[in-house]
Design an enzyme around this catalytic site. Structure first.
Site, PDB file in Angstrom:
ATOM      1  CG  ASP A  58      -2.279  -0.362   0.886  1.00  0.00           C
ATOM      2  OD1 ASP A  58      -2.528  -0.785   0.136  1.00  0.00           O
ATOM      3  OD2 ASP A  58      -3.118  -0.042   1.960  1.00  0.00           O
ATOM      4  CG  PHE A  85       9.462  -0.007   0.352  1.00  0.00           C
ATOM      5  CD1 PHE A  85       9.369  -0.478   1.740  1.00  0.00           C
ATOM      6  CD2 PHE A  85       9.509  -0.903  -0.677  1.00  0.00           C
ATOM      7  CE1 PHE A  85       8.894  -1.807   1.832  1.00  0.00           C
ATOM      8  CE2 PHE A  85       8.917  -2.111  -0.589  1.00  0.00           C
ATOM      9  CZ  PHE A  85       8.581  -2.639   0.736  1.00  0.00           C
ATOM     10  CE1 TYR A 135       5.776   3.904   4.248  1.00  0.00           C
ATOM     11  CE2 TYR A 135       6.506   5.262   2.483  1.00  0.00           C
ATOM     12  CZ  TYR A 135       7.024   4.127   3.332  1.00  0.00           C
ATOM     13  OH  TYR A 135       8.052   3.501   3.264  1.00  0.00           O
ATOM     14  CG  HIS A 179       7.980  -6.215   4.860  1.00  0.00           C
ATOM     15  ND1 HIS A 179       8.043  -4.958   5.381  1.00  0.00           N
ATOM     16  CD2 HIS A 179       7.189  -6.016   3.594  1.00  0.00           C
ATOM     17  CE1 HIS A 179       7.674  -4.295   4.698  1.00  0.00           C
ATOM     18  NE2 HIS A 179       6.952  -4.554   3.635  1.00  0.00           N
TER      19      HIS A 179
END
Length: 220
Positions: A65, A78, A67, A187
């Site tokens: 997703d 990211f 932020y 992750h």
């Protein structure tokens, strides 16, 4: 339908824009914008494609997703805008780069500098409602980004796909590992980074592979 996306990608994806799911997706987003704040801003929804053309793509990093906090999302997985505090996962990414390559923590978390070198920073979902993670999941974006990955894996060769976490690994399960390099690990989230993200050396491994196939390495 008319979609403002970089020409090289429009050529590859124009069939997707005419499919019912995509038209329904756009209708959903237009309606949601009337009542909520949506991130990233409209002009940055396809930012990953603006900075990394189809022809220049060498590496794909799959996120989930955008932020959902004010001023954070800039359309690249990211990545955050200049001047924004690093989210925990991004900070851990920079820690691994330092451990792997000896590079100091950068001043900015804006990863446009990676994208401009051929790193497609692709979130599975390209929009989100403010302060509501996952709010635009299962509305059609996942089908669209699957089509993006499929075009890359079918039409290009020797791409490095970086899949961090179970979600990205499931999304990239159909990537042809005979044609491409697939790097997988937990992750970079603080909840999982200590279980194998730290020490994965994906940045040096990516560059070693790119050099092996005659491509310029990435300045991480």
């Amino acid at each position: 339908m008319s979609v403002k996306i970089a020409p090289s990608w429009h050529e590859q994806l124009k069939e997707e824009f005419e499919k019912p799911y995509f038209k329904n997706l756009i209708s959903f987003i237009k309606e949601d914008i009337k009542n909520h704040t949506i991130y990233p801003p409209g002009k940055l929804i396809f930012n990953a494609f603006e900075h990394c053309s189809f022809g220049d793509t060498k590496v794909v990093i799959i996120g989930q997703d955008p932020y959902h906090g004010p001023g954070q999302a800039n359309g690249l997985s990211f990545s955050v805008n200049d001047g924004v505090t690093f989210p925990p996962s991004l900070r851990n990414i920079f820690k691994e780069i330092k451990e792997d390559l000896g590079k100091e923590m950068p001043k900015s978390g804006n990863l446009e500098r990676w994208a401009d070198q051929g790193v497609l920073l692709l979130n599975a979902t390209l929009t989100v409602r403010a302060h509501t993670p996952g709010s635009h999941q299962k509305k059609g974006w996942e089908e669209f980004t699957d089509a993006v990955i499929r075009k890359i894996t079918e039409k290009k060769e020797n791409i490095v796909f970086i899949l961090w976490g179970a979600y990205a690994q499931k999304k990239g399960a159909f990537i042809d590992k005979e044609k491409h390099c697939v790097l997988q690990s937990p992750h970079p989230s603080p909840f999982s980074a200590d279980r194998g993200f730290f020490g994965n050396k994906h940045f040096s491994k990516t560059n070693a592979y790119l050099e092996q196939v005659g491509k310029k390495p990435i300045d991480w």
